[in-house]
Scaffold this motif. Structure first.
Motif, PDB file in Angstrom:
ATOM      1  N   CYS A  79       0.816  -1.228   0.000  1.00  0.00           N
ATOM      2  CA  CYS A  79       0.000   0.000   0.000  1.00  0.00           C
ATOM      3  C   CYS A  79       0.842   1.267   0.000  1.00  0.00           C
ATOM      4  N   ASP A  80       2.088   1.192   0.506  1.00  0.00           N
ATOM      5  CA  ASP A  80       2.968   2.371   0.525  1.00  0.00           C
ATOM      6  C   ASP A  80       3.820   2.476  -0.724  1.00  0.00           C
ATOM      7  N   GLN A  81       3.678   1.520  -1.637  1.00  0.00           N
ATOM      8  CA  GLN A  81       4.395   1.504  -2.910  1.00  0.00           C
ATOM      9  C   GLN A  81       5.910   1.480  -2.737  1.00  0.00           C
ATOM     10  N   ASP A  82       6.357   0.794  -1.659  1.00  0.00           N
ATOM     11  CA  ASP A  82       7.799   0.759  -1.416  1.00  0.00           C
ATOM     12  C   ASP A  82       8.323  -0.641  -1.092  1.00  0.00           C
ATOM     13  N   SER A  83       7.531  -1.670  -1.370  1.00  0.00           N
ATOM     14  CA  SER A  83       8.007  -3.053  -1.262  1.00  0.00           C
ATOM     15  C   SER A  83       7.095  -3.953  -2.098  1.00  0.00           C
ATOM     16  N   ILE A  84       7.648  -5.092  -2.519  1.00  0.00           N
ATOM     17  CA  ILE A  84       6.913  -6.006  -3.398  1.00  0.00           C
ATOM     18  C   ILE A  84       6.886  -7.405  -2.796  1.00  0.00           C
ATOM     19  N   LEU A  85       5.718  -8.019  -2.837  1.00  0.00           N
ATOM     20  CA  LEU A  85       5.576  -9.438  -2.514  1.00  0.00           C
ATOM     21  C   LEU A  85       5.520 -10.198  -3.834  1.00  0.00           C
ATOM     22  N   ILE A  86       6.414 -11.178  -3.996  1.00  0.00           N
ATOM     23  CA  ILE A  86       6.443 -11.955  -5.231  1.00  0.00           C
ATOM     24  C   ILE A  86       6.090 -13.407  -4.919  1.00  0.00           C
ATOM     25  N   LEU A  87       4.999 -13.869  -5.505  1.00  0.00           N
ATOM     26  CA  LEU A  87       4.563 -15.251  -5.333  1.00  0.00           C
ATOM     27  C   LEU A  87       5.210 -16.095  -6.420  1.00  0.00           C
ATOM     28  N   VAL A  88       5.858 -17.180  -6.007  1.00  0.00           N
ATOM     29  CA  VAL A  88       6.656 -17.966  -6.957  1.00  0.00           C
ATOM     30  C   VAL A  88       6.380 -19.467  -6.841  1.00  0.00           C
ATOM     31  N   ASN A  89       6.735 -20.158  -7.911  1.00  0.00           N
ATOM     32  CA  ASN A  89       6.848 -21.616  -7.903  1.00  0.00           C
ATOM     33  C   ASN A  89       8.338 -21.919  -7.922  1.00  0.00           C
ATOM     34  N   PRO A  90       8.933 -22.277  -6.776  1.00  0.00           N
ATOM     35  CA  PRO A  90      10.387 -22.457  -6.716  1.00  0.00           C
ATOM     36  C   PRO A  90      10.833 -23.772  -7.348  1.00  0.00           C
ATOM     37  N   ILE A  91      11.954 -23.712  -8.038  1.00  0.00           N
ATOM     38  CA  ILE A  91      12.584 -24.913  -8.582  1.00  0.00           C
ATOM     39  C   ILE A  91      13.753 -25.263  -7.677  1.00  0.00           C
ATOM     40  N   GLY A  92      13.634 -26.334  -6.911  1.00  0.00           N
ATOM     41  CA  GLY A  92      14.697 -26.715  -5.984  1.00  0.00           C
ATOM     42  C   GLY A  92      14.681 -25.876  -4.718  1.00  0.00           C
ATOM     43  N   LYS A  93      15.793 -25.955  -3.983  1.00  0.00           N
ATOM     44  CA  LYS A  93      15.913 -25.244  -2.710  1.00  0.00           C
ATOM     45  C   LYS A  93      16.393 -23.815  -2.947  1.00  0.00           C
ATOM     46  N   THR A  94      15.783 -22.881  -2.240  1.00  0.00           N
ATOM     47  CA  THR A  94      16.072 -21.464  -2.477  1.00  0.00           C
ATOM     48  C   THR A  94      17.366 -21.000  -1.807  1.00  0.00           C
ATOM     49  N   CYS A  95      17.602 -21.442  -0.578  1.00  0.00           N
ATOM     50  CA  CYS A  95      18.735 -20.939   0.200  1.00  0.00           C
ATOM     51  C   CYS A  95      20.069 -21.512  -0.282  1.00  0.00           C
ATOM     52  N   HIS A  96      21.128 -20.691  -0.269  1.00  0.00           N
ATOM     53  CA  HIS A  96      22.452 -21.157  -0.689  1.00  0.00           C
ATOM     54  C   HIS A  96      23.049 -22.161   0.300  1.00  0.00           C
ATOM     55  N   LEU A  97      22.435 -22.284   1.488  1.00  0.00           N
ATOM     56  CA  LEU A  97      22.869 -23.270   2.474  1.00  0.00           C
ATOM     57  C   LEU A  97      22.137 -24.601   2.296  1.00  0.00           C
ATOM     58  N   GLU A  98      21.470 -24.754   1.152  1.00  0.00           N
ATOM     59  CA  GLU A  98      20.736 -25.978   0.818  1.00  0.00           C
ATOM     60  C   GLU A  98      19.497 -26.178   1.676  1.00  0.00           C
ATOM     61  N   ASN A  99      18.957 -25.077   2.214  1.00  0.00           N
ATOM     62  CA  ASN A  99      17.670 -25.117   2.897  1.00  0.00           C
ATOM     63  C   ASN A  99      16.576 -24.712   1.916  1.00  0.00           C
ATOM     64  N   ILE A 100      15.368 -25.154   2.184  1.00  0.00           N
ATOM     65  CA  ILE A 100      14.253 -24.777   1.323  1.00  0.00           C
ATOM     66  C   ILE A 100      14.047 -23.274   1.341  1.00  0.00           C
ATOM     67  N   SER A 101      14.211 -22.670   2.521  1.00  0.00           N
ATOM     68  CA  SER A 101      14.011 -21.228   2.691  1.00  0.00           C
ATOM     69  C   SER A 101      15.204 -20.619   3.399  1.00  0.00           C
ATOM     70  N   CYS A 102      15.503 -19.348   3.096  1.00  0.00           N
ATOM     71  CA  CYS A 102      16.540 -18.618   3.834  1.00  0.00           C
ATOM     72  C   CYS A 102      16.093 -18.372   5.272  1.00  0.00           C
ATOM     73  N   PHE A 103      14.769 -18.374   5.493  1.00  0.00           N
ATOM     74  CA  PHE A 103      14.211 -18.267   6.840  1.00  0.00           C
ATOM     75  C   PHE A 103      13.913 -19.686   7.315  1.00  0.00           C
ATOM     76  N   ASN A 104      14.956 -20.465   7.523  1.00  0.00           N
ATOM     77  CA  ASN A 104      14.802 -21.889   7.799  1.00  0.00           C
ATOM     78  C   ASN A 104      13.936 -22.118   9.033  1.00  0.00           C
ATOM     79  N   GLY A 105      12.918 -22.961   8.885  1.00  0.00           N
ATOM     80  CA  GLY A 105      12.047 -23.278  10.015  1.00  0.00           C
ATOM     81  C   GLY A 105      10.737 -22.523  10.019  1.00  0.00           C
TER      82      GLY A 105
END
Length: 203
Positions: A79-105
């Motif tokens: 609503c403030d036009q200063d951030s974006i939410l992007i909905l995705v279909n991920p291919i593989g694990k997103t995090c470079h530490l081999e976790n599904i998410s960078c916010f693991n857990g």
């Protein structure tokens, strides 16, 4: 079709807009990054998330080295036009530490449901002798449908008796067996959600 985002307050964000990446299927928050105008345009054009690296001072497409791309389903400006939410279909694990998410857990209620569905699907496709789910699939649709019916009757009895604990237990059994039935018929629960949304709009 992804709608173009045109009304970003680029001055407010100093030319770099923060972007939150969310798995559209599991509801998990996968990562956070930044885009400049060029990165956003490429993301909208190619439907693959491209960021601007503040450390390397260049554009980078998530997955360009790992192959773990983020396929864009939708982009939503706040609503403030200063951030974006992007909905995705991920291919593989997103995090470079081999976790599904960078916010693991991070888990939502639906995330747990999503992974239960994945387990049921996997045990349909890969037979495990000691797996109740695998053996249900092996027995076939008649037995699977019978179990759904049995669990439905059990929850009716629990509700009539006003036994909260039994209602919870029998509901869990019914939902599990329903998921087995759906996957036996090559139906995902998202198909049910989409159908409910269509019905909701008609009411």
């Amino acid at each position: 079709m992804i709608k173009k985002i045109l009304h970003i307050n680029w001055k407010k964000v100093n030319g770099l807009i923060p972007c939150i990446i969310q798995n559209i299927f599991s509801s998990e928050i996968l990562m956070h990054g930044y885009m400049n105008i060029e990165a956003l345009n490429l993301t909208q054009k190619n439907k693959i998330v491209t960021f601007y690296s503040r450390t390397k001072k260049r554009l980078w497409t998530k997955g360009e080295t790992s192959g773990n791309f983020l396929k864009v389903i939708d982009l939503i400006l706040d609503c403030d036009q200063d951030s974006i939410l992007i909905l995705v279909n991920p291919i593989g694990k997103t995090c470079h530490l081999e976790n599904i998410s960078c916010f693991n857990g991070n888990k939502t209620y639906y995330t747990n449901f999503f992974y239960l569905e994945k387990i049921i699907k996997r045990k349909k496709n890969i037979f495990l002798e000691k797996s109740y789910t695998s053996n249900l699939h092996k027995l076939g649709i008649n037995r699977i449908a019978q179990k759904v019916g049995e669990e439905a009757i059990e929850i009716v009895i629990a509700a009539i008796n006003k036994n909260k604990e039994n209602i919870i237990n029998e509901s869990s059994d019914l939902i599990y067996h329903l998921l087995v039935l759906l996957h036996n018929q090559n139906i995902n629960f998202n198909d049910i959600i989409n159908n409910l949304n269509i019905r909701r709009k008609k009411k």
